[in-house]
Design a protein around this motif. Structure first.
Motif, PDB file in Angstrom:
ATOM      1  N   ILE A  25     -76.394  29.123  20.265  1.00  0.00           N
ATOM      2  CA  ILE A  25     -77.565  28.437  19.714  1.00  0.00           C
ATOM      3  C   ILE A  25     -78.688  29.447  19.493  1.00  0.00           C
ATOM      4  N   ILE A  26     -79.470  29.219  18.458  1.00  0.00           N
ATOM      5  CA  ILE A  26     -80.673  30.033  18.224  1.00  0.00           C
ATOM      6  C   ILE A  26     -81.801  29.412  19.016  1.00  0.00           C
ATOM      7  N   THR A  27     -82.332  30.169  19.948  1.00  0.00           N
ATOM      8  CA  THR A  27     -83.388  29.644  20.810  1.00  0.00           C
ATOM      9  C   THR A  27     -84.788  29.930  20.284  1.00  0.00           C
ATOM     10  N   ASP A  28     -84.912  30.957  19.446  1.00  0.00           N
ATOM     11  CA  ASP A  28     -86.251  31.323  18.993  1.00  0.00           C
ATOM     12  C   ASP A  28     -86.143  32.285  17.819  1.00  0.00           C
ATOM     13  N   ILE A  29     -87.093  32.190  16.923  1.00  0.00           N
ATOM     14  CA  ILE A  29     -87.222  33.175  15.840  1.00  0.00           C
ATOM     15  C   ILE A  29     -88.670  33.636  15.831  1.00  0.00           C
ATOM     16  N   GLN A  30     -88.865  34.926  16.067  1.00  0.00           N
ATOM     17  CA  GLN A  30     -90.212  35.497  16.088  1.00  0.00           C
ATOM     18  C   GLN A  30     -90.388  36.402  14.874  1.00  0.00           C
ATOM     19  N   MET A  31     -91.463  36.159  14.123  1.00  0.00           N
ATOM     20  CA  MET A  31     -91.750  36.982  12.954  1.00  0.00           C
ATOM     21  C   MET A  31     -92.646  38.155  13.347  1.00  0.00           C
ATOM     22  N   ASN A  32     -92.343  39.304  12.791  1.00  0.00           N
ATOM     23  CA  ASN A  32     -93.169  40.498  12.987  1.00  0.00           C
ATOM     24  C   ASN A  32     -93.436  41.135  11.617  1.00  0.00           C
ATOM     25  N   PRO A  33     -94.666  41.031  11.115  1.00  0.00           N
ATOM     26  CA  PRO A  33     -95.819  40.397  11.742  1.00  0.00           C
ATOM     27  C   PRO A  33     -95.756  38.869  11.653  1.00  0.00           C
ATOM     28  N   VAL A  34     -96.588  38.223  12.462  1.00  0.00           N
ATOM     29  CA  VAL A  34     -96.635  36.759  12.445  1.00  0.00           C
ATOM     30  C   VAL A  34     -97.256  36.263  11.149  1.00  0.00           C
ATOM     31  N   SER A  35     -98.231  37.013  10.650  1.00  0.00           N
ATOM     32  CA  SER A  35     -98.885  36.668   9.385  1.00  0.00           C
ATOM     33  C   SER A  35     -99.109  37.943   8.589  1.00  0.00           C
ATOM     34  N   ILE A  36     -99.330  37.787   7.312  1.00  0.00           N
ATOM     35  CA  ILE A  36     -99.552  38.943   6.439  1.00  0.00           C
ATOM     36  C   ILE A  36    -100.799  38.698   5.589  1.00  0.00           C
ATOM     37  N   LYS A  37    -101.431  39.809   5.225  1.00  0.00           N
ATOM     38  CA  LYS A  37    -102.606  39.722   4.365  1.00  0.00           C
ATOM     39  C   LYS A  37    -102.169  39.866   2.920  1.00  0.00           C
ATOM     40  N   VAL A  38    -102.563  38.899   2.110  1.00  0.00           N
ATOM     41  CA  VAL A  38    -102.164  38.901   0.705  1.00  0.00           C
ATOM     42  C   VAL A  38    -103.413  38.878  -0.171  1.00  0.00           C
ATOM     43  N   LYS A  39    -103.185  39.140  -1.439  1.00  0.00           N
ATOM     44  CA  LYS A  39    -104.274  39.068  -2.417  1.00  0.00           C
ATOM     45  C   LYS A  39    -103.799  38.259  -3.615  1.00  0.00           C
ATOM     46  N   GLY A  40    -104.750  37.632  -4.267  1.00  0.00           N
ATOM     47  CA  GLY A  40    -104.418  36.831  -5.431  1.00  0.00           C
ATOM     48  C   GLY A  40    -105.656  36.097  -5.920  1.00  0.00           C
ATOM     49  N   LYS A  41    -105.478  35.290  -6.939  1.00  0.00           N
ATOM     50  CA  LYS A  41    -106.602  34.509  -7.450  1.00  0.00           C
ATOM     51  C   LYS A  41    -107.063  33.529  -6.376  1.00  0.00           C
ATOM     52  N   LYS A  42    -108.373  33.439  -6.221  1.00  0.00           N
ATOM     53  CA  LYS A  42    -108.927  32.643  -5.132  1.00  0.00           C
ATOM     54  C   LYS A  42    -108.528  31.177  -5.228  1.00  0.00           C
ATOM     55  N   GLU A  43    -108.414  30.672  -6.450  1.00  0.00           N
ATOM     56  CA  GLU A  43    -108.064  29.269  -6.597  1.00  0.00           C
ATOM     57  C   GLU A  43    -106.622  28.984  -6.182  1.00  0.00           C
ATOM     58  N   ILE A  44    -105.764  30.034  -6.188  1.00  0.00           N
ATOM     59  CA  ILE A  44    -104.378  29.867  -5.723  1.00  0.00           C
ATOM     60  C   ILE A  44    -104.319  29.997  -4.204  1.00  0.00           C
ATOM     61  N   LEU A  45    -105.011  31.001  -3.654  1.00  0.00           N
ATOM     62  CA  LEU A  45    -104.939  31.272  -2.221  1.00  0.00           C
ATOM     63  C   LEU A  45    -105.470  30.117  -1.374  1.00  0.00           C
ATOM     64  N   LYS A  46    -106.468  29.409  -1.849  1.00  0.00           N
ATOM     65  CA  LYS A  46    -107.106  28.403  -1.001  1.00  0.00           C
ATOM     66  C   LYS A  46    -106.154  27.274  -0.613  1.00  0.00           C
ATOM     67  N   ASP A  47    -105.095  27.050  -1.386  1.00  0.00           N
ATOM     68  CA  ASP A  47    -104.174  25.951  -1.101  1.00  0.00           C
ATOM     69  C   ASP A  47    -102.918  26.392  -0.349  1.00  0.00           C
ATOM     70  N   ILE A  48    -102.798  27.676  -0.042  1.00  0.00           N
ATOM     71  CA  ILE A  48    -101.590  28.166   0.642  1.00  0.00           C
ATOM     72  C   ILE A  48    -101.811  28.150   2.144  1.00  0.00           C
ATOM     73  N   GLU A  49    -100.986  27.392   2.881  1.00  0.00           N
ATOM     74  CA  GLU A  49    -101.089  27.307   4.337  1.00  0.00           C
ATOM     75  C   GLU A  49    -100.104  28.233   5.034  1.00  0.00           C
ATOM     76  N   PHE A  50     -98.961  28.513   4.392  1.00  0.00           N
ATOM     77  CA  PHE A  50     -97.966  29.419   4.960  1.00  0.00           C
ATOM     78  C   PHE A  50     -97.097  29.959   3.834  1.00  0.00           C
ATOM     79  N   LEU A  51     -96.380  31.034   4.139  1.00  0.00           N
ATOM     80  CA  LEU A  51     -95.422  31.623   3.207  1.00  0.00           C
ATOM     81  C   LEU A  51     -94.043  31.599   3.854  1.00  0.00           C
TER      82      LEU A  51
END
Length: 405
Positions: free
Chosen positions: A240-266
């Motif tokens: 069984i898979i007990t855990d999945i850890q992302m490295n990094p947990v989050s990333i810094k992205v760039k894009g048009k502000k009107e697109i970024l404001k609606d993104i909660e996760f990738l």
């Protein structure tokens, strides 16, 4: 001829001789022959039109100066101004490279040129050439917080550099620089171009066509966004898979502000876990919406997938810790009527099962509606998440309800 007339002629002759002697004395003793050095006399280049027609340019010396020594009477020498001395060098007929150029010196009347130093000029000529260079866009300063420059566009993207071969060939790159300090909106402006050598110093003495270019640069928003892994397939049977850890947990992205404001996760591209049986680190690719990209493309996200074997285990529970719910307040349970132990069988990841103790388990019986007397009731067990209850032994227990005194 009488004696008086004869004496008069003699006097005249003597007077003339004396005058000649006096003139010779004055000329030779009072105003003697002398020489004088005139340093720093500028050499005038003539027939410069020839160089233009031949596509040549003077590299060195741009301005030549020599020292002229003049000879003559002291009075004549002393009356000479350096501007009275004409020094010329004819450029006609010379070719690219180093040439030995003759100097022509013209002195004022009554004096002569005794010497010239140097006698020749080492004239270096370069051909005029033209090269095309791409224009690189550089930035200076930092945008307002939460913003970053996008990919800029330069119009035109190339310029022509014209000048002496040596200088044109020393051009390493052509750049234009846009100022970003505290900028938070798109940029559209006209900027000058600069030709730089390999030491980042500006190359002078050349022509640029055009001298300015138009720069268009979007200013994008930035955002830190969590990464969510996607899986495909199933682990090997019994694991069984007990855990999945992302490295990094989050990333810094760039894009048009009107697109970024609606993104909660990738999300990642699907991670293949089919038949996996050991923990491993897996490189992953992030799925980016159109118009969104990483701030730092050197970041290589990893998913740390933790895999454990599935095991079963029997755990004994002390019935003294059994909880009773919904019992009428008129009654109590006779604890002596209970069995001493209840055994449960659980299944789950090896790490969690090995760490599981009686203190981590809640078990109870629901006594709703039961009256005084002996009853057979079920035992309910509450376990941690991801731990499965396989069996309870016994599944029911006998207990006695009595009136509370």
């Amino acid at each position: 001829m009488n004696k008086a007339k004869k004496n008069n002629i003699t006097i005249r002759i003597v007077s003339i001789l004396i005058a000649v002697i006096m003139w010779s004395y004055v000329m030779n003793e009072v105003n003697p022959q002398t020489t004088k050095l005139f340093p720093g006399i500028k050499v005038d280049y003539i027939n410069q039109d020839y160089l233009s027609e031949a596509g040549l340019a003077i590299m060195e010396p741009k301005e030549a100066k020599i020292t002229v020594e003049l000879a003559g009477r002291r009075s004549d020498i002393n009356n000479i101004n350096p501007n009275d001395i004409i020094v010329q060098a004819d450029l006609l007929g010379y070719v690219e490279g180093v040439n030995r150029m003759i100097i022509d010196v013209k002195a004022p009347e009554n004096v002569t040129v005794k010497s010239v130093s140097p006698q020749y000029i080492q004239l270096k000529l370069d051909s005029i050439i033209t090269k095309e260079f791409n224009v690189s866009l550089e930035t200076s300063g930092n945008t307002e917080d939460g913003h970053t420059p996008g990919e800029g566009e330069i119009k035109p993207s190339t310029v022509l550099i014209k000048g002496p071969r040596t200088w044109v060939n020393s051009v390493y790159k052509v750049v234009t620089t846009v100022q970003l300090s505290n900028i938070n909106t798109d940029i559209k402006t006209s900027l000058p171009v600069r030709a730089l050598d390999d030491k980042k110093e500006e190359v002078r003495g050349i022509e640029k066509e055009p001298n300015t270019v138009e720069v268009i640069m979007p200013i994008l928003g930035t955002k830190n966004i969590p990464i969510r892994p996607r899986l495909k397939g199933s682990p090997l049977n019994g694991y069984i898979i007990t855990d999945i850890q992302m490295n990094p947990v989050s990333i810094k992205v760039k894009g048009k502000k009107e697109i970024l404001k609606d993104i909660e996760f990738l999300e990642t591209e699907p991670i293949d876990i089919d038949l996996i049986s050991i923990s491993k680190d897996v490189p992953v690719n992030i799925v980016f919406p159109e118009g969104v990209e990483l701030m730092d493309d050197k970041i290589k996200p990893l998913a740390k997938i933790n895999v454990e074997k599935i095991i079963e285990k029997d755990i004994e529970l002390d019935t003294s810790k059994l909880t009773f719910i919904n019992l009428d307040t008129r009654y109590v349970v006779d604890k002596t009527s209970l069995p001493d132990k209840i055994t449960i069988t659980v299944r789950g990841a090896e790490g969690k099962i090995d760490a599981l103790s009686e203190n981590d388990i809640t078990f109870y019986s629901d006594l709703s509606g039961l009256e005084k007397g002996t009853h057979s009731v079920n035992v309910k067990v509450i376990l941690q998440e991801d731990i499965e209850l396989i069996h309870t032994e016994p599944e029911t227990i006998q207990l006695t309800i009595e009136e509370e005194f």
